[in-house]
Design an enzyme around this catalytic site. Structure first.
Site, PDB file in Angstrom:
ATOM      1  N   SER A  12       3.001  -9.833   1.138  1.00  0.00           N
ATOM      2  CA  SER A  12       1.850  -9.262   0.430  1.00  0.00           C
ATOM      3  C   SER A  12       1.790  -9.810  -0.985  1.00  0.00           C
ATOM      4  O   SER A  12       2.828 -10.060  -1.604  1.00  0.00           O
ATOM      5  CB  SER A  12       1.961  -7.739   0.377  1.00  0.00           C
ATOM      6  OG  SER A  12       0.883  -7.207  -0.357  1.00  0.00           O
ATOM      7  N   GLY A  16       0.760  -3.355  -5.903  1.00  0.00           N
ATOM      8  CA  GLY A  16       0.898  -1.924  -5.596  1.00  0.00           C
ATOM      9  C   GLY A  16       1.635  -1.716  -4.287  1.00  0.00           C
ATOM     10  O   GLY A  16       2.541  -0.884  -4.183  1.00  0.00           O
ATOM     11  N   ASP A  73      -1.097  -3.879   6.605  1.00  0.00           N
ATOM     12  CA  ASP A  73      -2.549  -3.977   6.464  1.00  0.00           C
ATOM     13  C   ASP A  73      -3.043  -2.552   6.473  1.00  0.00           C
ATOM     14  O   ASP A  73      -2.672  -1.753   7.337  1.00  0.00           O
ATOM     15  CB  ASP A  73      -3.198  -4.797   7.574  1.00  0.00           C
ATOM     16  CG  ASP A  73      -4.591  -5.223   7.128  1.00  0.00           C
ATOM     17  OD1 ASP A  73      -4.695  -6.077   6.240  1.00  0.00           O
ATOM     18  OD2 ASP A  73      -5.584  -4.654   7.629  1.00  0.00           O
ATOM     19  N   ASP A 162      -6.864   5.205  -4.431  1.00  0.00           N
ATOM     20  CA  ASP A 162      -6.096   6.439  -4.667  1.00  0.00           C
ATOM     21  C   ASP A 162      -6.861   7.501  -5.468  1.00  0.00           C
ATOM     22  O   ASP A 162      -6.758   8.694  -5.151  1.00  0.00           O
ATOM     23  CB  ASP A 162      -4.769   6.124  -5.372  1.00  0.00           C
ATOM     24  CG  ASP A 162      -3.706   5.636  -4.397  1.00  0.00           C
ATOM     25  OD1 ASP A 162      -3.878   5.826  -3.186  1.00  0.00           O
ATOM     26  OD2 ASP A 162      -2.701   5.066  -4.858  1.00  0.00           O
ATOM     27  N   ARG A 188       1.545   5.004   4.519  1.00  0.00           N
ATOM     28  CA  ARG A 188       2.572   3.958   4.522  1.00  0.00           C
ATOM     29  C   ARG A 188       3.944   4.568   4.816  1.00  0.00           C
ATOM     30  O   ARG A 188       4.748   3.990   5.542  1.00  0.00           O
ATOM     31  CB  ARG A 188       2.561   3.245   3.160  1.00  0.00           C
ATOM     32  CG  ARG A 188       3.187   1.885   3.155  1.00  0.00           C
ATOM     33  CD  ARG A 188       2.747   1.062   1.955  1.00  0.00           C
ATOM     34  NE  ARG A 188       1.355   0.682   2.055  1.00  0.00           N
ATOM     35  CZ  ARG A 188       0.364   1.215   1.357  1.00  0.00           C
ATOM     36  NH1 ARG A 188       0.600   2.154   0.445  1.00  0.00           N
ATOM     37  NH2 ARG A 188      -0.873   0.839   1.546  1.00  0.00           N
TER      38      ARG A 188
HETATM   39  P1  IMP Z   1      -5.201  -5.336   2.655  1.00  0.00           P
HETATM   40  O1  IMP Z   1      -4.415  -4.486   3.601  1.00  0.00           O
HETATM   41  O2  IMP Z   1      -4.340  -6.147   1.776  1.00  0.00           O
HETATM   42  O3  IMP Z   1      -6.283  -6.088   3.343  1.00  0.00           O
HETATM   43  O4  IMP Z   1      -5.919  -4.372   1.608  1.00  0.00           O
HETATM   44  C1  IMP Z   1      -6.101  -3.034   1.861  1.00  0.00           C
HETATM   45  C2  IMP Z   1      -6.784  -2.365   0.712  1.00  0.00           C
HETATM   46  O5  IMP Z   1      -6.891  -0.986   1.082  1.00  0.00           O
HETATM   47  C3  IMP Z   1      -6.016  -2.372  -0.577  1.00  0.00           C
HETATM   48  O6  IMP Z   1      -6.353  -3.403  -1.423  1.00  0.00           O
HETATM   49  C4  IMP Z   1      -6.382  -1.024  -1.180  1.00  0.00           C
HETATM   50  O7  IMP Z   1      -7.531  -1.102  -1.886  1.00  0.00           O
HETATM   51  C5  IMP Z   1      -6.642  -0.147   0.007  1.00  0.00           C
HETATM   52  N1  IMP Z   1      -5.455   0.670   0.228  1.00  0.00           N
HETATM   53  C6  IMP Z   1      -4.489   0.517   1.162  1.00  0.00           C
HETATM   54  N2  IMP Z   1      -3.526   1.424   1.006  1.00  0.00           N
HETATM   55  C7  IMP Z   1      -3.870   2.153  -0.057  1.00  0.00           C
HETATM   56  C8  IMP Z   1      -3.248   3.233  -0.735  1.00  0.00           C
HETATM   57  O8  IMP Z   1      -2.155   3.707  -0.427  1.00  0.00           O
HETATM   58  N3  IMP Z   1      -3.930   3.700  -1.789  1.00  0.00           N
HETATM   59  C9  IMP Z   1      -5.119   3.214  -2.205  1.00  0.00           C
HETATM   60  N4  IMP Z   1      -5.730   2.215  -1.634  1.00  0.00           N
HETATM   61  C10 IMP Z   1      -5.107   1.674  -0.559  1.00  0.00           C
END
Ligand code: IMP
Length: 204
Positions: A12, A16, A73, A162, A188
């Site tokens: 990743s 965050g 993801d 969040d 998560r």
């Molecule tokens: P990807 O999985 O990298 O394609 O991105 C998923 C997106 O979902 C992230 O960039 C966040 O904006 C959002 N996301 C995933 N998990 C969380 C979380 O625990 N808190 C807030 N936003 C989240």
């Protein structure tokens, strides 16, 4: 005790997520690398599900680094918006990864379509956590956290969406919770607990 796996790369580039995954993995005693360390690229996420996109990332990082890789993801699914932004959660924030803008987009869309009553604000965060091994073995574990969307956005902790997500049974947004607390109850964390159980018996 985790047998045979000593090193893991986290596939990743999202700071965050890396922080949360590192912290969850810490008690397992692996040496943890970030994708940046191996100069692993961000592959095109053209899967149709969280699961598929998670595997695209973990496979890419494992085959490029030669060690097991973990990818996440995840995204926010709002039921009244047909589960949008869903797998496009990152894309809604644009190239500059501006989540204030993404949260505003959601607010405008829900306001315009009169979706501000409590039942229309139902949502969940979904996480597909995958582990891919250099021998092409892999597993995927899912976690979901249900709750609702709340405006205005509140709290400066966490990342992404969040500040507009309130998990069921709480009054605070994830953005208002402290890191350790969110990390215990999040989508998560739920997926991670399943992966941990698997890792404790896996023979690599
Ligand atoms: P990807 O999985 O990298 O394609 O991105 C998923 C997106 O979902 C992230 O960039 C966040 O904006 C959002 N996301 C995933 N998990 C969380 C979380 O625990 N808190 C807030 N936003 C989240």
């Amino acid at each position: 005790m985790i047998k045979n796996i000593k090193e893991i790369v986290i596939a990743s580039h999202n700071e965050g997520k890396v922080k949360e995954i590192k912290s969850l993995l810490k008690p397992l005693g692996f040496k943890i690398y970030s994708a940046k360390k191996f100069e692993i690229n961000e592959p095109v996420e053209n899967g149709k599900t969280f699961r598929e996109n998670s595997l695209i990332k973990s496979k890419n990082a494992s085959l490029k680094s030669g060690i097991p890789s973990i990818a996440d993801d995840s995204g926010l699914c709002i039921l009244s918006l047909n589960n949008d932004p869903g797998i496009y959660s990152a894309r809604w924030a644009g190239k500059s990864k501006n989540f204030d803008l993404a949260m505003k987009k959601i607010e405008h869309k829900m306001t315009r379509n009169q979706l501000l009553n409590k039942s229309s604000r139902k949502a969940f965060f979904c996480c597909a956590l995958s582990i891919y091994f250099p021998n092409n073995d892999f597993r995927v574990f899912e976690g979901k956290k249900y709750g609702h969307i709340q405006f205005p956005a509140l709290g400066k902790n966490g990342f992404g969406y969040d500040p507009i997500f309130v998990p069921n049974g709480y009054r605070k947004t994830f953005g208002e919770m402290n890191f350790d607390y969110k990390e215990r109850i999040s989508h998560r964390a739920i997926a991670f607990r399943k992966m941990k159980k698997f890792l404790q018996t896996y023979k690599f």
